[in-house]
Structures are given as structure tokens and as C-alpha cells.
Motif scaffolding. Structure first.
Motif, mmCIF file in Angstrom:
data_model
loop_
_atom_site.group_PDB
_atom_site.id
_atom_site.type_symbol
_atom_site.label_atom_id
_atom_site.label_comp_id
_atom_site.label_asym_id
_atom_site.label_seq_id
_atom_site.Cartn_x
_atom_site.Cartn_y
_atom_site.Cartn_z
ATOM 1 N N SER A 48 0.826 -1.203 0.000
ATOM 2 C CA SER A 48 0.000 0.000 0.000
ATOM 3 C C SER A 48 0.862 1.256 0.000
ATOM 4 O O SER A 48 0.562 2.225 -0.713
ATOM 5 C CB SER A 48 -0.919 -0.014 1.230
ATOM 6 O OG SER A 48 -1.696 1.163 1.287
ATOM 7 N N GLN A 51 2.328 1.554 -3.419
ATOM 8 C CA GLN A 51 1.303 1.968 -4.370
ATOM 9 C C GLN A 51 1.027 3.459 -4.249
ATOM 10 O O GLN A 51 0.865 4.163 -5.249
ATOM 11 C CB GLN A 51 0.014 1.180 -4.136
ATOM 12 C CG GLN A 51 -1.095 1.474 -5.142
ATOM 13 C CD GLN A 51 -0.731 1.017 -6.551
ATOM 14 O OE1 GLN A 51 -0.300 -0.121 -6.759
ATOM 15 N NE2 GLN A 51 -0.859 1.919 -7.527
ATOM 16 N N SER A 52 0.974 3.955 -3.036
ATOM 17 C CA SER A 52 0.770 5.394 -2.829
ATOM 18 C C SER A 52 1.899 6.199 -3.448
ATOM 19 O O SER A 52 1.687 7.250 -4.056
ATOM 20 C CB SER A 52 0.672 5.708 -1.334
ATOM 21 O OG SER A 52 -0.482 5.137 -0.772
ATOM 22 N N ASP A 55 1.359 6.147 -7.229
ATOM 23 C CA ASP A 55 0.297 7.076 -7.611
ATOM 24 C C ASP A 55 0.796 8.521 -7.586
ATOM 25 O O ASP A 55 0.548 9.302 -8.512
ATOM 26 C CB ASP A 55 -0.895 6.932 -6.663
ATOM 27 C CG ASP A 55 -1.606 5.592 -6.800
ATOM 28 O OD1 ASP A 55 -1.440 4.940 -7.845
ATOM 29 O OD2 ASP A 55 -2.320 5.210 -5.860
ATOM 30 N N ALA A 56 1.498 8.864 -6.525
ATOM 31 C CA ALA A 56 1.988 10.232 -6.385
ATOM 32 C C ALA A 56 3.014 10.568 -7.456
ATOM 33 O O ALA A 56 3.031 11.673 -8.007
ATOM 34 C CB ALA A 56 2.592 10.428 -4.996
ATOM 35 N N GLY A 58 3.215 9.259 -10.480
ATOM 36 C CA GLY A 58 2.538 9.410 -11.761
ATOM 37 C C GLY A 58 1.857 10.762 -11.886
ATOM 38 O O GLY A 58 1.950 11.432 -12.922
ATOM 39 N N VAL A 59 1.180 11.176 -10.829
ATOM 40 C CA VAL A 59 0.497 12.471 -10.848
ATOM 41 C C VAL A 59 1.511 13.607 -10.965
ATOM 42 O O VAL A 59 1.324 14.559 -11.732
ATOM 43 C CB VAL A 59 -0.365 12.642 -9.586
ATOM 44 C CG1 VAL A 59 -0.883 14.066 -9.473
ATOM 45 C CG2 VAL A 59 -1.516 11.651 -9.585
ATOM 46 N N THR A 121 2.988 6.048 -16.647
ATOM 47 C CA THR A 121 2.718 4.711 -16.107
ATOM 48 C C THR A 121 3.849 4.353 -15.158
ATOM 49 O O THR A 121 5.029 4.422 -15.534
ATOM 50 C CB THR A 121 2.631 3.658 -17.219
ATOM 51 O OG1 THR A 121 1.580 4.017 -18.122
ATOM 52 C CG2 THR A 121 2.324 2.274 -16.627
ATOM 53 N N SER A 146 0.822 -1.109 -9.980
ATOM 54 C CA SER A 146 0.970 -0.179 -11.100
ATOM 55 C C SER A 146 0.019 0.988 -10.930
ATOM 56 O O SER A 146 -0.989 0.889 -10.203
ATOM 57 C CB SER A 146 0.694 -0.885 -12.434
ATOM 58 O OG SER A 146 -0.649 -1.320 -12.498
ATOM 59 N N SER A 147 0.344 2.072 -11.591
ATOM 60 C CA SER A 147 -0.485 3.276 -11.533
ATOM 61 C C SER A 147 -0.379 4.014 -12.853
ATOM 62 O O SER A 147 0.694 4.046 -13.475
ATOM 63 C CB SER A 147 -0.024 4.186 -10.384
ATOM 64 O OG SER A 147 -0.796 5.369 -10.347
ATOM 65 N N SER A 148 -1.506 4.591 -13.300
ATOM 66 C CA SER A 148 -1.524 5.362 -14.549
ATOM 67 C C SER A 148 -2.124 6.738 -14.289
ATOM 68 O O SER A 148 -3.115 6.856 -13.559
ATOM 69 C CB SER A 148 -2.335 4.638 -15.625
ATOM 70 O OG SER A 148 -1.744 3.396 -15.945
ATOM 71 N N SER A 149 -1.516 7.740 -14.856
ATOM 72 C CA SER A 149 -2.015 9.108 -14.729
ATOM 73 C C SER A 149 -1.931 9.784 -16.089
ATOM 74 O O SER A 149 -1.079 9.426 -16.924
ATOM 75 C CB SER A 149 -1.189 9.902 -13.715
ATOM 76 O OG SER A 149 -1.187 9.274 -12.455
#
Length: 476
Positions: A48, A51-52, A55-56, A58-59, A121, A146-149
Motif C-alpha cells: 500500500s 502503491q501510494s 500514484d503520487a 505518476g500524478v 505509467t 501499477s499506476s496510470s495518470s
């Protein structure tokens, strides 16, 4: 023999101590199960946190003014944005450096420009050390995510404002303002004994013969001059008239449009995500269309500075047809000249993806009445019976991919019409119901607007601008 068999039977039936035996048999797997839950919970917590961070990162990679966003904005073609990838990698590393118990952390980060978007990504895998599961031989657990922005890149737009400054835009902006002007205007009293409501009469020498005036004006038409002082000669004349109903001036429709354009400039300036995103130019027309203030991205100037587009907008009414501006010509409203000229001025139609590949929008601001008469030096020619715009004049630009947005300022029926000028007042009043349909056919789909009052004009111009932004985003 019998005793031995009985002893065995009693032993089989004796259950004393079975709980301890069963506990001894199950305690080890029970401990392992509880330990696995603890290890899984810790691994989930670590995942987690990773993942955070993903996410951060990518943004951050696609946020406005980030290295990736700026680099993507400058790219002429689609592809990998290296600066964005490097920036996201550093960001991810900084956020994960404090997460304990993680080994073999492997991020895979890509940032690309894809048309009007920049996309990031972030993928990762890592190992998390175990405690209890190590008893069973699993010393680490693998976690991944994974994270996409994505973010929209700014669309670079050019706005060509076709501004009607023909005689009819010299009508006051409201019925109340018409009444005020009619009460004080001496022009053409012989033909308009109840008061002329036009402020745009020609101001040159002998433009209005004294024999036609309500009182001697020295051969000059006074409508426009009096609109600048509300008829009180002791007032200091004003140049711009942003508000109707004041003692300083009588607001004309050209004044209302000029003020609305000023507000549009403010909206565009505050809306821009990056420097030079929007260029705006002012292109008035009567007999001819010309660049009163050509395309510029410098749209945040002072309306009191004569070198700015803001000042030009504020003083739009100074261009009203007074028979003095040879560049604009005089005498009518000539869409048949204005549209081909504008089509020539727009030399390229881009996608809006860069500052050198701009997407053009034409804003036509008019009351929609076409008049084919021509005047210069007191000599008149052509038909002065008003008609509506020919939709075919708009087709050439629309076929090139140019969006035409129309703001129709309804032609208010002329108060106190007379037979002056070969019944031109009655012809104008008669075509008013047909104007909206003709202008709708000229406009691109979804780009016809109507504004009745000065406040409506301001709101409508801002709505046209916002609609252009939405349309540009969808198209590209």
C-alpha cells in the motif's frame, strides 16, 4: 488372557489427556498460520505504501509545470518524454526510501506524449522479508503494483474576432438608451421629428446640413458626440462607455461589445495554463475588414494604455461608421467582403498542439443585417435595403476546419421609423425575424449564441470562449 483384553479395552476407552495430545499435534501449523497472516498483513501494508508512492509519482510526472509536462508541451511529435520519466523516477525513489523491510525494489516508469495528452505509467515489484513464514521456507514475499495518470496538454488557440462596426451598431444598446438618445439628438430632424436613434451619423464637415437639423449644429452630425456626453455639453466627453444608463454617456451597441471583449480578454488571460496559449485579434468591418489589432498573446494590458489590445477593445465604438475611415470604408454592412478577407487572413489551420500549430476560431459578433450600399465623400451607391447573411459565405472557412462561432445581438426594431433613405427603416424592421435562422446556418454546429442586453453580451462572449476550449479538446 481375559485381564489383558480388558486392560486394552479400558485404555482405548480412556480419553484423559487427549486435549493435550491434540494441542501438541496442531500447535505448530496453528502458529505458522497465525504467522502467515501477520506476514501477509505486513506485506500488504508495504505494498500500500509503495502503491501510494507510485500514484503520487505518476500524478507529479504529468502535473502542470512539471519537467515532463513542459517537455511534452514542447514536443512536435508523439513519443517518450524522457524528462518526465527521470523526474518520476526521482520522485518515486524519494517517497520509497523510508519504507522499511523492502528489498529488490524495481520500478518501471514511462511518460509519453500521446496527442493532446501526457500519460505516465508507474509499475513496481519488490520483496518484503518474512518472519513466521520463514519457518516454512518462505523468507520473502513479492509484491507488485501499477499506476496510470494523464493530463490534458494545453490547446493553443487563435481567436479572430470579426466585429461589426457598421451604422446599425451605433444604435443604443437598450430600448431605454434609444429613448434617451432620441430625446437629445438633433440629427436629421426633418426626417426624424420624434428623434433619431442612430449615433453613427457622419461627422465630417457639412455631414448634416443645418436645414435638416433640429437646431444649428454647424453642418455636423451630433449623434455620436452626444452619446459620449449624454447630451450635456458641460460634461467631459468619454471615450469608452461600459455601462448603460449613466449620466456620462449613452451606451451604444458597439460600446457594449467593446466592454464584453475586454472581459473576454480577462477570462482568456486567467484561463491560460501556459504562456502564449491564446492569441486574440480584433477585426472590425463595414465595407471592408481589417486588422484593427492583429493576433497577439499580450492580452493582459491596461485599457488606458493606447498600445494594448485592451485599449483597442475599450474604444471599439470609435470605429463606428462616420465616413472617415478609409480602411473600413463606409455606407453598409458587407459580409460579402468581410468573410473572404478573413478566410485569407487565416493562413493555416493547425491542431492546437503547439504554439506554432494553432487551432483557429472565428467569433462573428453582429446584428446580422447585411446592407450593400456604399458611401464616400457624400456619394452613395448600391442597394440600401437590408438583407440577411448568405450562409455560403461561411462555408469556405468551415470547410478548412475553422470553427465559426456567432454572437447575434438582436437588431432592436427601430423606434419611430420613417420613409427616410428609400424606406430603409421599414426594410430593416421587416427582416429581423429572419436574421437568427440565417446566422445559425452560418455558425458551426453548437456555436450560435444570442445576447440581448449588455450583460448578456459579456456572458455570451465568455460562453463562446469556454465552448471553444471544450470543442478543441474533443476534436484533438
Amino acid at each position: 488372557m481375559t485381564d489383558w483384553l480388558g486392560l486394552i479395552g479400558r485404555f482405548r476407552r480412556d480419553q484423559r489427556g487427549s486435549i493435550a495430545l491434540l494441542f501438541g499435534i496442531t500447535v505448530v501449523p496453528l502458529i505458522i498460520a497465525i504467522g502467515c497472516a501477520v506476514d501477509y498483513s505486513r506485506a500488504a501494508s508495504v505494498r500500500s505504501a509503495l502503491q501510494s508512492a507510485a500514484d503520487a509519482a505518476g500524478v507529479a510526472a504529468v502535473s502542470a509545470k512539471s519537467p515532463g509536462f513542459l517537455a511534452a508541451q514542447a514536443m512536435m511529435t508523439d513519443g517518450t518524454v524522457s524528462a518526465g520519466g527521470d523526474d518520476a523516477t526521482k520522485f518515486f525513489g524519494g517517497r520509497t526510501s523510508t519504507i522499511a523491510g523492502v528489498t529488490n525494489l524495481t520500478p518501471t516508469i514511462t511518460v509519453i506524449k500521446d496527442g493532446k495528452f501526457v500519460r505516465a505509467t508507474v509499475q513496481f515489484t519488490a520483496k518484503v522479508a518474512t518472519t513466521f513464514m520463514a519457518i516454512a521456507g518462505w523468507r520473502t514475499m513479492t509484491v507488485s503494483g501499477s499506476s496510470s495518470s494523464e493530463a490534458s496538454l494545453p490547446t493553443f488557440l487563435d481567436f479572430y474576432l470579426m466585429l461589426d462596426v457598421s451604422g446599425s451598431m451605433g444604435l443604443p444598446s437598450t430600448d431605454a438608451e434609444q429613448t434617451r438618445l432620441a430625446a437629445i439628438n438633433p440629427d436629421n430632424y426633418k426626417s426624424y421629428p420624434n428623434g433619431c436613434t442612430f449615433a453613427c451619423h457622419f461627422t465630417g464637415a457639412n455631414a448634416c446640413a443645418d436645414s435638416d437639423q433640429k437646431y444649428s449644429t454647424g453642418g455636423k452630425c451630433m449623434g455620436f458626440s452626444l452619446s459620449r456626453t449624454a447630451g450635456k455639453s458641460f460634461n467631459t466627453p468619454v471615450t469608452a462607455c461600459s455601462t448603460p444608463g449613466t449620466s456620462a454617456c449613452i451606451q451604444l451597441r458597439a460600446d457594449a461589445v467593446g466592454y464584453a471583449v475586454q472581459q473576454l480578454l480577462i477570462t482568456a488571460n486567467t484561463t491560460a495554463k501556459v504562456a502564449n496559449q491564446f492569441r486574440i485579434g480584433l477585426y472590425p468591418y463595414i465595407q471592408n475588414l481589417y486588422a484593427y489589432f492583429g493576433l497577439t498573446s499580450a492580452i493582459s494590458g491596461s485599457s488606458s494604455n493606447t498600445s494594448t489590445i485592451n485599449y483597442a477593445a475599450a474604444n471599439l465604438a470609435s470605429l463606428l461608421d462616420t465616413g472617415q475611415n478609409a480602411t473600413l470604408g463606409s455606407g453598409g454592412t458587407h459580409f460579402e467582403n468581410a468573410f473572404p478577407r478573413m478566410n485569407t487572413l487565416i493562413t493555416s489551420v493547425g491542431t492546437g498542439s503547439t504554439a506554432t500549430d494553432t487551432l483557429p476560431f472565428v467569433f462573428l459578433i453582429t446584428d446580422g443585417a447585411q446592407n450593400n450600399q456604399i458611401q464616400w465623400g457624400g456619394n452613395w451607391s448600391g442597394d440600401n435595403h437590408a438583407t440577411v447573411v448568405d450562409k455560403n459565405l461561411c462555408t469556405a472557412m468551415k470547410n478548412r476546419g475553422i470553427t465559426i462561432s456567432v454572437l447575434y445581438i438582436p437588431y432592436q426594431p427601430i423606434q419611430n421609423p420613417t420613409s427616410f433613405g428609400n424606406n430603409e427603416d421599414y426594410y430593416v424592421n421587416a427582416i429581423i425575424p429572419s436574421i437568427p435562422g440565417a446566422l445559425t446556418q452560418c455558425a458551426s454546429p453548437g456555436f450560435f449564441f444570442t445576447a440581448n442586453t449588455p450583460d448578456d453580451i459579456t456572458a455570451a462572449l465568455n460562453a463562446m470562449f469556454k465552448q471553444a476550449l471544450i470543442s478543441a479538446h474533443i476534436i484533438n
